[in-house]
Design a protein around this motif. Structure first.
Motif, PDB file in Angstrom:
ATOM      1  N   MET A   1     -12.773   5.066  37.271  1.00  0.00           N
ATOM      2  CA  MET A   1     -11.496   5.165  37.953  1.00  0.00           C
ATOM      3  C   MET A   1     -10.356   5.020  36.946  1.00  0.00           C
ATOM      4  O   MET A   1     -10.427   4.188  36.044  1.00  0.00           O
ATOM      5  N   PRO A   2      -9.311   5.782  37.108  1.00  0.00           N
ATOM      6  CA  PRO A   2      -8.135   5.625  36.246  1.00  0.00           C
ATOM      7  C   PRO A   2      -7.464   4.279  36.495  1.00  0.00           C
ATOM      8  O   PRO A   2      -7.569   3.711  37.584  1.00  0.00           O
ATOM      9  N   THR A   3      -6.768   3.794  35.493  1.00  0.00           N
ATOM     10  CA  THR A   3      -6.009   2.554  35.652  1.00  0.00           C
ATOM     11  C   THR A   3      -4.718   2.851  36.420  1.00  0.00           C
ATOM     12  O   THR A   3      -4.323   4.005  36.584  1.00  0.00           O
ATOM     13  N   VAL A   4      -4.069   1.792  36.872  1.00  0.00           N
ATOM     14  CA  VAL A   4      -2.795   1.947  37.574  1.00  0.00           C
ATOM     15  C   VAL A   4      -1.771   2.578  36.637  1.00  0.00           C
ATOM     16  O   VAL A   4      -1.001   3.461  37.032  1.00  0.00           O
ATOM     17  N   ALA A   5      -1.768   2.148  35.371  1.00  0.00           N
ATOM     18  CA  ALA A   5      -0.834   2.710  34.387  1.00  0.00           C
ATOM     19  C   ALA A   5      -1.091   4.206  34.194  1.00  0.00           C
ATOM     20  O   ALA A   5      -0.144   4.991  34.068  1.00  0.00           O
ATOM     21  N   GLN A   6      -2.352   4.609  34.170  1.00  0.00           N
ATOM     22  CA  GLN A   6      -2.676   6.027  34.048  1.00  0.00           C
ATOM     23  C   GLN A   6      -2.209   6.799  35.276  1.00  0.00           C
ATOM     24  O   GLN A   6      -1.717   7.924  35.159  1.00  0.00           O
ATOM     25  N   ALA A   7      -2.362   6.214  36.430  1.00  0.00           N
ATOM     26  CA  ALA A   7      -1.931   6.881  37.658  1.00  0.00           C
ATOM     27  C   ALA A   7      -0.424   7.123  37.629  1.00  0.00           C
ATOM     28  O   ALA A   7       0.041   8.229  37.921  1.00  0.00           O
ATOM     29  N   TYR A   8       0.344   6.103  37.274  1.00  0.00           N
ATOM     30  CA  TYR A   8       1.794   6.269  37.183  1.00  0.00           C
ATOM     31  C   TYR A   8       2.170   7.271  36.093  1.00  0.00           C
ATOM     32  O   TYR A   8       3.061   8.094  36.276  1.00  0.00           O
ATOM     33  N   GLY A   9       1.479   7.198  34.962  1.00  0.00           N
ATOM     34  CA  GLY A   9       1.745   8.127  33.870  1.00  0.00           C
ATOM     35  C   GLY A   9       1.468   9.563  34.263  1.00  0.00           C
ATOM     36  O   GLY A   9       2.231  10.474  33.933  1.00  0.00           O
ATOM     37  N   SER A  10       0.387   9.773  34.989  1.00  0.00           N
ATOM     38  CA  SER A  10       0.050  11.141  35.395  1.00  0.00           C
ATOM     39  C   SER A  10       1.054  11.683  36.407  1.00  0.00           C
ATOM     40  O   SER A  10       1.401  12.865  36.368  1.00  0.00           O
ATOM     41  N   VAL A  11       1.558  10.822  37.282  1.00  0.00           N
ATOM     42  CA  VAL A  11       2.580  11.269  38.236  1.00  0.00           C
ATOM     43  C   VAL A  11       3.853  11.655  37.487  1.00  0.00           C
ATOM     44  O   VAL A  11       4.477  12.679  37.787  1.00  0.00           O
ATOM     45  N   LYS A  12       4.232  10.852  36.492  1.00  0.00           N
ATOM     46  CA  LYS A  12       5.423  11.169  35.689  1.00  0.00           C
ATOM     47  C   LYS A  12       5.271  12.522  34.993  1.00  0.00           C
ATOM     48  O   LYS A  12       6.174  13.354  35.011  1.00  0.00           O
TER      49      LYS A  12
END
Length: 60
Positions: A1-12
């Motif tokens: 699973m991606p990390t929360v930071a990765q999730a936010y980064g990918s949305v950006k």
């Protein structure tokens, strides 16, 4: 699973690409490397990797 930071980064990153009217052709999470890979652009001119800390960079 991606990390929360990765999730936010990918949305950006996806939002920035969308604002530039670029198509997103590939969005993939690599379980082995634990990175998110995004390939975008009409001619696939953008290749972006997002690490576990949510830091993104262009790759060639």
């Amino acid at each position: 699973m991606p990390t929360v930071a990765q999730a936010y980064g990918s949305v950006k990153v996806c939002q920035m690409l969308s604002n530039l009217y670029q198509v997103i052709n590939v969005f993939r999470y690599d379980r082995v490397l634990k990175t998110i890979y995004i390939q975008a652009g009409i001619n696939d001119e953008f290749s972006i990797i997002i690490n576990q800390e949510g830091i993104w960079e262009f790759v060639e």
